[in-house]
Scaffold this motif. Structure first.
Motif, short mmCIF file in Angstrom:
data_model
loop_
_atom_site.label_atom_id
_atom_site.label_comp_id
_atom_site.label_asym_id
_atom_site.label_seq_id
_atom_site.Cartn_x
_atom_site.Cartn_y
_atom_site.Cartn_z
N ALA A 121 17.18 -2.24 9.96
CA ALA A 121 18.52 -1.61 9.92
C ALA A 121 18.52 -0.32 10.73
N ALA A 122 17.45 0.45 10.62
CA ALA A 122 17.36 1.71 11.39
C ALA A 122 17.28 1.42 12.89
N ALA A 123 16.51 0.39 13.27
CA ALA A 123 16.41 0.04 14.70
C ALA A 123 17.79 -0.34 15.23
N ARG A 147 12.89 9.86 13.58
CA ARG A 147 14.17 10.47 14.00
C ARG A 147 13.96 11.97 14.27
N ARG A 148 13.19 12.62 13.39
CA ARG A 148 12.95 14.07 13.57
C ARG A 148 12.15 14.32 14.85
N LEU A 149 11.08 13.54 15.05
CA LEU A 149 10.25 13.73 16.25
C LEU A 149 11.07 13.49 17.52
N ALA A 150 11.95 12.48 17.49
CA ALA A 150 12.79 12.21 18.67
C ALA A 150 13.72 13.39 18.91
N ALA A 151 14.30 13.94 17.83
CA ALA A 151 15.23 15.08 17.98
C ALA A 151 14.50 16.30 18.51
N GLU A 152 13.21 16.42 18.18
CA GLU A 152 12.42 17.56 18.66
C GLU A 152 11.94 17.37 20.09
N GLY A 153 12.19 16.18 20.65
CA GLY A 153 11.78 15.92 22.02
C GLY A 153 10.33 15.51 22.16
N ALA A 154 9.72 15.04 21.07
CA ALA A 154 8.31 14.61 21.14
C ALA A 154 8.17 13.41 22.07
N GLU A 184 0.82 -1.23 0.00
CA GLU A 184 0.00 0.00 0.00
C GLU A 184 0.85 1.27 0.00
N HIS A 185 2.16 1.13 0.04
CA HIS A 185 3.01 2.31 0.10
C HIS A 185 4.05 2.27 -1.02
N GLY A 186 4.57 3.41 -1.36
CA GLY A 186 5.65 3.49 -2.35
C GLY A 186 6.96 3.01 -1.75
N PRO A 187 7.99 2.86 -2.60
CA PRO A 187 9.26 2.31 -2.13
C PRO A 187 9.97 3.19 -1.11
N ASP A 188 9.64 4.47 -1.07
CA ASP A 188 10.35 5.36 -0.14
C ASP A 188 9.67 5.48 1.21
N HIS A 189 8.58 4.75 1.40
CA HIS A 189 7.78 4.97 2.62
C HIS A 189 8.53 4.62 3.90
N SER A 190 9.28 3.52 3.86
CA SER A 190 9.99 3.12 5.09
C SER A 190 11.01 4.18 5.48
N GLN A 191 11.74 4.72 4.48
CA GLN A 191 12.72 5.77 4.81
C GLN A 191 12.01 7.02 5.34
N TRP A 192 10.85 7.34 4.76
CA TRP A 192 10.06 8.47 5.26
C TRP A 192 9.70 8.24 6.73
N TYR A 193 9.30 7.01 7.05
CA TYR A 193 8.89 6.68 8.42
C TYR A 193 10.08 6.78 9.38
N ILE A 194 11.22 6.27 8.93
CA ILE A 194 12.45 6.35 9.76
C ILE A 194 12.79 7.82 10.02
N GLY A 206 9.10 -1.96 13.55
CA GLY A 206 9.51 -0.81 12.76
C GLY A 206 10.92 -0.38 13.15
N PRO A 207 11.18 0.92 13.22
CA PRO A 207 12.54 1.39 13.56
C PRO A 207 12.83 1.38 15.06
N GLY A 208 11.99 0.74 15.86
CA GLY A 208 12.38 0.40 17.23
C GLY A 208 11.94 1.34 18.33
N ARG A 209 11.08 2.30 17.99
CA ARG A 209 10.65 3.31 18.96
C ARG A 209 10.14 2.70 20.27
N VAL A 210 9.24 1.74 20.21
CA VAL A 210 8.60 1.20 21.42
C VAL A 210 9.55 0.27 22.16
N GLY A 211 10.17 -0.65 21.42
CA GLY A 211 11.08 -1.59 22.06
C GLY A 211 12.27 -0.91 22.72
N ALA A 212 12.76 0.14 22.09
CA ALA A 212 13.91 0.85 22.66
C ALA A 212 13.55 1.46 24.00
N GLU A 213 12.36 2.04 24.10
CA GLU A 213 11.95 2.64 25.38
C GLU A 213 11.76 1.56 26.44
#
Ligand SMILES: C[S@@+](CC[C@H](N)C(=O)[O-])C[C@H]1O[C@@H](n2cnc3c(N)ncnc32)[C@H](O)[C@@H]1O
Length: 200
Positions: free
Chosen positions: A82-84, A24-31, A10-20, A56-63
Motif C-alpha cells: 500500500a505504501a509503495a 519516508r523520513r530518509l527520502a525527505a532528508e535527501g539520503a 520476527e517483528h512486532g505488528p508495527d514493524h512495517s509501519q516503522w519501516y515505511i 517493501g515500500p518500493g524504494r529500489v523499484g521506484a528508482e
C-alpha cells in the motif's frame, strides 16, 4: 500465503509501519537510497523489464522506474505494498508470496530481464523456503537474464545454503561482492551481493 515470513514472525505488528516511516523520513532528508538501483541500472539495457522481488515500500523499484525501466514489485506485506502504491505511482506493485510466484496469473506474462532482491529479502522469507523463492524468481527470468541478491551473512541464511539453492534453481553465480558499490568479496564479509545468471 503458504507460510509466515520471518519479516512477520520476527517483528512486532508495527514493524512495517516503522519501516515505511523510516524510508519516508530518509527520502525527505535527501539520503542516498538508490545504491542498489544504480548497480542494477548499470547491468541491464535501457528500458529493461525488472522484477523487484520483496519490494517493501518500493524504494529500489521506484528508482529503477525513474531510470526508464518497466518495474513490477512484489511483496507479501499488504502495508508495504500500500505504501509503495501511495508513494511511487507508475510501477505495478503486487501483493504475492515469492515462494509461490506466478505472475502470468496476475496479468504479467512476460519474462524479466533482471530481478533484484535488495534489503535482506532472502533472510526474511519463511524458514526453509529460500530455495523455492530463488526457483520462482528464476522461473520469471528470460534466458540469460540476471538476478541480484544482497543480504547480511549473519542473518540465519548461510552462504553455503544459498549457493546450493542457487544451483538447484538452475542459476549460475557469476559475481559476488561485499557491498552494492562493488567492494571486493572476502570470505567472512558481513554482507554479500551475488549476481546470478539464468542459462542462455
Ligand atoms: C527488509 S525488507 C526489504 C524491502 C525492500 N527490498 C527494500 O530494500 O527496502 C524485506 C522484505 O521482504 C519481504 N518478503 C519476505 N518474504 C517474502 C515472500 N515470501 N514473498 C514476498 N515478500 C517477502 C518482506 O515482506 C519485506 O518487505
Amino acid at each position: 500465503m503458504a507460510e509466515k515470513t520471518r519479516w512477520v514472525s520476527e517483528h512486532g505488528p508495527d514493524h512495517s509501519q516503522w519501516y515505511i516511516d523510516r524510508f519516508r523520513r530518509l527520502a525527505a532528508e535527501g539520503a542516498d537510497l538508490a545504491g542498489e538501483a544504480r548497480l542494477i541500472d548499470a547491468m541491464v539495457a535501457p528500458r529493461s523489464r525488472i522484477l523487484d522481488a520483496g519490494c517493501g515500500p518500493g524504494r529500489v523499484g521506484a528508482e529503477l522506474a525513474r531510470r526508464g525501466h518497466t518495474v513490477v514489485g512484489v511483496d507479501a506485506d499488504a502495508a508495504l505494498i500500500a505504501a509503495a502504491r501511495a508513494d511511487h505511482p507508475g510501477p505495478s506493485w503486487l501483493m504475492a508470496d515469492l515462494a509461490e510466484l506466478d505472475l502470468a496469473t496476475r496479468g504479467q506474462p512476460d519474462p524479466f530481464d533482471a530481478a533484484v532482491l535488495a534489503g535482506n529479502v532472502l533472510p526474511f522469507v519463511a524458514p526453509g523456503t529460500e530455495g523455492q523463492v530463488l526457483a520462482r524468481v528464476a522461473a520469471h527470468l528470460r534466458a540469460d537474464g540476471i538476478a541480484v541478491a544482497g543480504f547480511g551473512t549473519d542473518r540465519g541464511y548461510e552462504l553455503a545454503d544459498f549457493d546450493a539453492d542457487i544451483d538447484a534453481a538452475g542459476l549460475v553465480l557469476e559475481h559476488r561482492f561485499a557491498t552494492w558499490d562493488l567492494r571486493p568479496w572476502a570470505d567472512g564479509a558481513g554482507f554479500a551481493v551475488s549476481v546470478l545468471r539464468a542459462p542462455g
